[in-house]
Write a protein that holds these residues in place. Structure first.
Motif, short mmCIF file in Angstrom:
data_model
loop_
_atom_site.label_atom_id
_atom_site.label_comp_id
_atom_site.label_asym_id
_atom_site.label_seq_id
_atom_site.Cartn_x
_atom_site.Cartn_y
_atom_site.Cartn_z
N ALA A 487 0.82 -1.21 0.00
CA ALA A 487 0.00 0.00 0.00
C ALA A 487 0.85 1.26 0.00
O ALA A 487 1.94 1.31 0.58
CB ALA A 487 -0.92 -0.01 1.21
N ARG A 488 0.32 2.29 -0.66
CA ARG A 488 0.98 3.59 -0.74
C ARG A 488 -0.06 4.69 -0.56
O ARG A 488 -1.21 4.57 -0.98
CB ARG A 488 1.66 3.79 -2.10
N ILE A 489 0.39 5.79 0.05
CA ILE A 489 -0.38 7.04 0.06
C ILE A 489 0.28 7.97 -0.94
O ILE A 489 1.51 8.16 -0.90
CB ILE A 489 -0.41 7.68 1.46
N LEU A 490 -0.49 8.54 -1.86
CA LEU A 490 0.05 9.39 -2.92
C LEU A 490 -0.38 10.83 -2.68
O LEU A 490 -1.57 11.11 -2.51
CB LEU A 490 -0.46 8.94 -4.30
N THR A 491 0.57 11.75 -2.66
CA THR A 491 0.27 13.14 -2.36
C THR A 491 1.17 14.08 -3.15
O THR A 491 2.28 13.71 -3.53
CB THR A 491 0.41 13.42 -0.85
N ASP A 492 0.68 15.29 -3.38
CA ASP A 492 1.48 16.33 -4.04
C ASP A 492 2.24 17.18 -3.04
O ASP A 492 3.05 18.02 -3.43
CB ASP A 492 0.57 17.24 -4.88
N SER A 493 1.97 16.98 -1.75
CA SER A 493 2.62 17.81 -0.75
C SER A 493 4.08 17.40 -0.58
O SER A 493 4.53 16.39 -1.11
CB SER A 493 1.89 17.70 0.59
N ASN A 494 4.81 18.17 0.20
CA ASN A 494 6.21 17.83 0.49
C ASN A 494 6.34 16.78 1.57
O ASN A 494 7.44 16.39 1.96
CB ASN A 494 6.98 19.09 0.90
N CYS A 495 5.22 16.35 2.09
CA CYS A 495 5.23 15.38 3.19
C CYS A 495 5.31 13.96 2.64
O CYS A 495 4.30 13.26 2.54
CB CYS A 495 3.98 15.55 4.04
N THR A 496 6.48 13.56 2.20
CA THR A 496 6.68 12.21 1.72
C THR A 496 7.71 11.53 2.60
O THR A 496 8.55 12.18 3.20
CB THR A 496 7.17 12.19 0.26
N ASN A 497 7.64 10.22 2.69
CA ASN A 497 8.61 9.49 3.52
C ASN A 497 9.27 8.37 2.73
O ASN A 497 9.88 7.48 3.31
CB ASN A 497 7.92 8.93 4.77
#
Length: 502
Positions: A487-497
């Motif tokens: 599973a992955r969470i996909l976002t455009d924000s800078n909050c990636t890990n």
């Protein structure tokens, strides 16, 4: 969203610039007149070996697929959940937040759960984790959810569990809640009880713990996963039988669960392991006794000699009344049953669990000698065998034995599945049903250089000649696959890990 950089939480990655996400974003805009706040992707899975043993406490060996469920999610201030599907044939649903805890997930007129019940399932589980009551539910963020998936439904590839898991993860992320991968996998496994399925947690575990390029050896109590390298020259082919069964719409699945419970309880009582009414699994009985798999098989024949047991006989052996038996061991949709096949189910579980261990050990260290024991090697089986095809054949034979057990002892195959398996044998390819059974798919272990020939053979002899399906259309029902990530969470924000691209 708050950033939390931990390697054991679900990876948060940047939204990929691909056509599928663009299409999903466009439909979301048409539905809600805005862009999604984030996306959640949860893969389907194929279980290589180890069927119907996870709920008995035994390890399994699945891998994640490229096929997945994606939910585009918008966060709102409204105390409401809006659920949509990109496929217009599915109903739209709008639910006021304070009513979610009160919803009873009733099936449709045919006995099947409504598609959105799986979404609600995940949300109810998330609310339970957050310990949200009707008194404070309005403090949470509302969600606009658009579901899209390319896992064939009712195929044994875990489309329903992927949808439950994606919904649960979406809701928790929208509330800034952070769980470890094992925590959310266990939570999502519990979520499915709202639908009425008494699963063992394999589907949710691989959904969150999968790694690219390797299968996962998943153990339970406590939940953990370790990668298993597969032969480099092997390919896994998945073929749909075109027979479908929704396991939440019948009692076939839960019937097998409670038959295993009863078998375990009888063995434990007659071996003087347990006298209380607590549910005990077949693996717990083995662990308490310290027996080998072969010794447990002997106990099955000793204590469960009959082909069929009546409810009265089971009650007599366990020294309980029928109401006590129903409340302690049966599920709501199995309380009416009056006969049980206990020996057959227990034999399958113990023998299948041994096959999983053999499969893993062969991949880890070598092959097996004529006495049924593993020959020791340092390194992977791929690097230590000149005849890779023979190694693939030995692994494949374990898969073939698994199918025969599922067909004869567990009685969860289907004539279409058996036909696919028989056609595979004509190509000298080993295969087995994967998933709960009664329809769905087979998975075959195939040398890479024979993969396309094998796929073409199934298309011609099963889909075209037997099912009368156009050859072009048939191609979507059979495909080669390799292990994919979880599973992955996909976002455009800078909050990636995580730097990994999706």
């Amino acid at each position: 969203m708050s950033c939390k950089f931990k390697v054991d939480i679900v990876p948060i990655v940047r939204i990929p610039n691909d056509e599928r996400i663009q299409r999903l974003s466009a439909v979301f805009g048409e539905q809600f007149q805005r862009n999604p706040s984030f996306y959640v992707r949860v893969p389907g899975r194929v279980n290589i070996i180890g069927e119907h043993i996870d709920y008995c406490g035994y390890p399994v060996l699945p891998m994640a697929l490229e096929q997945d469920i994606i939910i585009a999610t918008g966060i709102t201030d409204a105390a409401e959940i809006n659920i949509r599907n990109v496929d217009s044939k599915y109903d739209e649903v709008n639910i006021e937040m304070y009513k979610i805890n009160e919803i009873e997930l009733e099936p449709d007129a045919t006995g099947k759960p409504f598609w959105y019940n799986y979404v609600i399932c995940g949300i109810k589980g998330a609310l339970e984790y957050l310990k949200v009551s009707s008194n404070n539910i309005l403090e949470l963020n509302g969600l606009q959810m658009l579901v899209e998936g390319n896992i064939p439904p009712a195929s044994g590839l875990s489309s329903s569990s992927a949808l439950v898991s994606a919904a649960c993860l979406s809701f928790l992320y929208a509330q800034n809640a952070t769980l470890t991968k094992t925590e959310i996998a266990s939570l999502c496994a519990n979520c499915e009880r709202y639908i009425g399925t008494q699963g063992g947690g394999m589907d949710q575990a691989i959904a969150f713990l999968a790694e690219k390029y390797s299968a996962q050896y998943i153990t339970f109590n406590p939940l953990s996963a370790s990668p298993v390298s597969l032969p480099e020259d092997a390919s896994f082919v998945v073929a749909h039988s075109l027979a479908e069964l929704n396991k939440a719409a019948t009692n076939d699945f839960n019937r097998r669960v409670i038959e295993c419970r009863l078998a375990a309880k009888i063995i434990s009582v007659l071996e003087s392991v347990s006298q209380d009414k607590k549910i005990i699994t077949l693996s717990e009985v083995q662990n308490i006794l310290g027996n080998s798999f072969d010794e447990m098989v002997s106990l099955v024949y000793k204590y469960l000699p009959k082909d069929l047991y009546t409810k009265e006989e089971v009650c007599s052996i366990l020294n309980v009344t029928e109401p006590e038996m129903e409340s302690s061991y049966l599920t709501p949709n199995t309380k009416h049953l009056t006969e049980f096949k206990l020996r057959q189910r227990a034999l399958h579980v113990y023998e299948e669990a041994k096959r999983v261990e053999d499969f893993r050990n062969i991949c880890k260290s070598g092959t097996m000698n004529g006495n049924g024991h593993t020959n020791g090697f340092n390194g992977s089986c791929q690097k230590n065998y000149d005849d890779t095809k023979e190694t693939i054949n030995i692994l494949g034979q374990l898969m073939s034995d698994s199918h025969e057990s599922l067909r004869k002892l567990y009685e969860c195959s289907h004539s279409n599945l058996d036909r696919l398996v028989d056609l595979s044998k004509q190509m000298n390819i080993h295969s087995r049903l994967t998933g709960a059974g009664w329809g769905g798919c087979i998975v075959a272990l195939c040398p890479k250089n024979e993969t396309q020939k094998y796929i073409d053979y199934l298309i011609e002899h099963f889909y075209v000649n037997f099912c009368n399906i156009d050859k072009t259309k048939a191609k979507k029902y059979v495909f080669a696959t390799t292990p994919n990530f979880g599973a992955r969470i996909l976002t455009d924000s800078n909050c990636t890990n995580n730097e990994e691209e999706v």
